[in-house]
Design an enzyme around this catalytic site. Structure first.
Site, PDB file in Angstrom:
ATOM      1  N   HIS A  36       0.829  -1.208   0.000  1.00 17.57           N
ATOM      2  CA  HIS A  36       0.000   0.000   0.000  1.00 17.57           C
ATOM      3  C   HIS A  36       0.866   1.263   0.000  1.00 17.57           C
ATOM      4  O   HIS A  36       2.021   1.255   0.430  1.00 17.57           O
ATOM      5  CB  HIS A  36      -0.928   0.012   1.217  1.00 17.57           C
ATOM      6  CG  HIS A  36      -0.202   0.027   2.525  1.00 17.57           C
ATOM      7  ND1 HIS A  36       0.357   1.169   3.064  1.00 17.57           N
ATOM      8  CD2 HIS A  36       0.073  -0.967   3.406  1.00 17.57           C
ATOM      9  CE1 HIS A  36       0.929   0.883   4.219  1.00 17.57           C
ATOM     10  NE2 HIS A  36       0.781  -0.406   4.451  1.00 17.57           N
ATOM     11  N   GLY A  37       0.275   2.359  -0.467  1.00 19.09           N
ATOM     12  CA  GLY A  37       0.964   3.640  -0.412  1.00 19.09           C
ATOM     13  C   GLY A  37       1.169   4.095   1.025  1.00 19.09           C
ATOM     14  O   GLY A  37       0.617   3.513   1.969  1.00 19.09           O
ATOM     15  N   ASN A  43       2.479   5.673   8.656  1.00 15.69           N
ATOM     16  CA  ASN A  43       3.812   5.554   8.056  1.00 15.69           C
ATOM     17  C   ASN A  43       4.507   6.908   8.112  1.00 15.69           C
ATOM     18  O   ASN A  43       5.685   7.007   8.485  1.00 15.69           O
ATOM     19  CB  ASN A  43       3.736   5.122   6.590  1.00 15.69           C
ATOM     20  CG  ASN A  43       3.333   3.678   6.394  1.00 15.69           C
ATOM     21  OD1 ASN A  43       2.626   3.369   5.448  1.00 15.69           O
ATOM     22  ND2 ASN A  43       3.775   2.773   7.261  1.00 15.69           N
ATOM     23  N   ARG A  90      -6.042   1.109   4.015  1.00 12.13           N
ATOM     24  CA  ARG A  90      -4.875   1.617   3.295  1.00 12.13           C
ATOM     25  C   ARG A  90      -4.507   0.725   2.109  1.00 12.13           C
ATOM     26  O   ARG A  90      -4.042   1.223   1.079  1.00 12.13           O
ATOM     27  CB  ARG A  90      -3.692   1.799   4.246  1.00 12.13           C
ATOM     28  CG  ARG A  90      -3.235   0.557   4.998  1.00 12.13           C
ATOM     29  CD  ARG A  90      -2.252   0.980   6.091  1.00 12.13           C
ATOM     30  NE  ARG A  90      -1.646  -0.132   6.821  1.00 12.13           N
ATOM     31  CZ  ARG A  90      -2.184  -0.725   7.883  1.00 12.13           C
ATOM     32  NH1 ARG A  90      -3.378  -0.333   8.320  1.00 12.13           N
ATOM     33  NH2 ARG A  90      -1.544  -1.696   8.519  1.00 12.13           N
ATOM     34  N   GLU A 149      -1.626  -6.740   7.562  1.00 16.03           N
ATOM     35  CA  GLU A 149      -0.289  -6.551   8.128  1.00 16.03           C
ATOM     36  C   GLU A 149      -0.133  -7.452   9.349  1.00 16.03           C
ATOM     37  O   GLU A 149      -1.141  -7.888   9.937  1.00 16.03           O
ATOM     38  CB  GLU A 149      -0.123  -5.081   8.530  1.00 16.03           C
ATOM     39  CG  GLU A 149       1.199  -4.709   9.190  1.00 16.03           C
ATOM     40  CD  GLU A 149       2.412  -4.993   8.331  1.00 16.03           C
ATOM     41  OE1 GLU A 149       2.752  -6.200   8.198  1.00 16.03           O
ATOM     42  OE2 GLU A 149       3.019  -4.046   7.812  1.00 16.03           O
ATOM     43  N   HIS A 194       0.294  -8.311  13.148  1.00 18.98           N
ATOM     44  CA  HIS A 194      -0.238  -7.603  14.313  1.00 18.98           C
ATOM     45  C   HIS A 194       0.921  -7.239  15.238  1.00 18.98           C
ATOM     46  O   HIS A 194       1.659  -8.117  15.693  1.00 18.98           O
ATOM     47  CB  HIS A 194      -1.247  -8.487  15.049  1.00 18.98           C
ATOM     48  CG  HIS A 194      -2.091  -7.746  16.030  1.00 18.98           C
ATOM     49  ND1 HIS A 194      -1.564  -7.178  17.170  1.00 18.98           N
ATOM     50  CD2 HIS A 194      -3.415  -7.456  16.043  1.00 18.98           C
ATOM     51  CE1 HIS A 194      -2.531  -6.588  17.843  1.00 18.98           C
ATOM     52  NE2 HIS A 194      -3.672  -6.738  17.174  1.00 18.98           N
TER      53      HIS A 194
END
Length: 247
Positions: free
Chosen positions: A9-10, A15, A60, A87, A89
């Protein structure tokens, strides 16, 4: 020749803020939206098209997929969403700033939590409001399936059955597949495809928003892989991921 395309993802808002995200449902930043659209441009310029796409249940990744497909005029492509592509955890670290966590616990410890194969971060209590069992999107999961913290080994264990039972058969049937997911769920697949050791996977980092193309043989064994676009920029972006917990 079979081509499988992987896309992290971007950039998300967390992030950008250098925070552990994990299963928290954080949206893309403005930069992340642009990265997603640019990924679509790169794939379109490469002449890629898709019959089916897979993503996680986190916005996302979903929004990255939408933006990329929209840029390619492929919004009609069927999409399957699965928690198995989430993702990893990050347990009780979720929401914490990575640099501040490194200052508190030491860079070496945080590197182990972030990148080691079989050491999970400190777990989340089930009474914590961040516990995924409180989220309706995971209502069909058993309590044993809902993590309180995961290492990469755990992520591999939850994702690979989905790969073998769902994604791989589609590829073998001739479908052109795009997977839009997260840094660690994609590292889990890369580890499997390239047969990377538990020690070497520590050094593998996947940048946001840059399509990674795998050329596979008929047995789905890799022939080669490469990032689309500027190779130097991709290498710098991957190095930046590795340095996120440093001051």
């Amino acid at each position: 020749m079979i081509k499988l395309v992987l896309l992290r993802h971007g950039e998300s808002q967390w992030n950008r803020e250098n925070r552990f995200t994990g299963w928290r449902d954080i949206d893309l930043s403005e930069k992340g939206l642009a990265e997603a659209a640019n990924a679509g441009v790169l794939m379109k310029e490469e002449g890629l098209t898709f019959d089916i796409a897979y993503t996680s249940v986190l916005k996302r990744a979903i929004r990255t997929l939408w933006n990329a497909l929209d840029t390619m005029d492929l919004l009609w492509v069927p999409v399957e969403k699965t928690w198995r592509l989430n993702e990893r955890h990050y347990g009780s670290l979720q929401g914490l700033n990575k640099t501040e966590t490194a200052q508190l616990h030491g860079e070496e410890q945080v590197l182990v939590w972030r990148r080691s194969y079989d050491t999970p971060p400190p777990p989340l209590e089930k009474t914590d409001e961040r516990y995924p069992g409180n989220d309706p999107r995971y209502a069909s999961l058993s309590s044993e399936e809902i993590p309180v913290a995961e290492c990469l080994k755990d992520t591999v264990a939850r994702f690979l059955p989905y790969w073998h039972e769902t994604i791989a058969p589609q590829i073998k049937a001739g479908k052109k597949v795009l997977i839009v997911a997260h840094g660690n769920s994609l590292r889990a697949l890369v580890k499997y495809l390239d047969n990377i050791s538990e020690e070497d996977i520590v050094g593998i980092n996947i940048p946001t928003g840059i399509p990674l193309v795998y050329e596979l043989d008929d047995d789905l064994k890799p022939i080669r892989h490469y990032y689309l676009g500027d190779q130097e920029a991709a290498a710098k972006a991957a190095a930046a991921v590795a340095n996120q917990a440093k001051g």
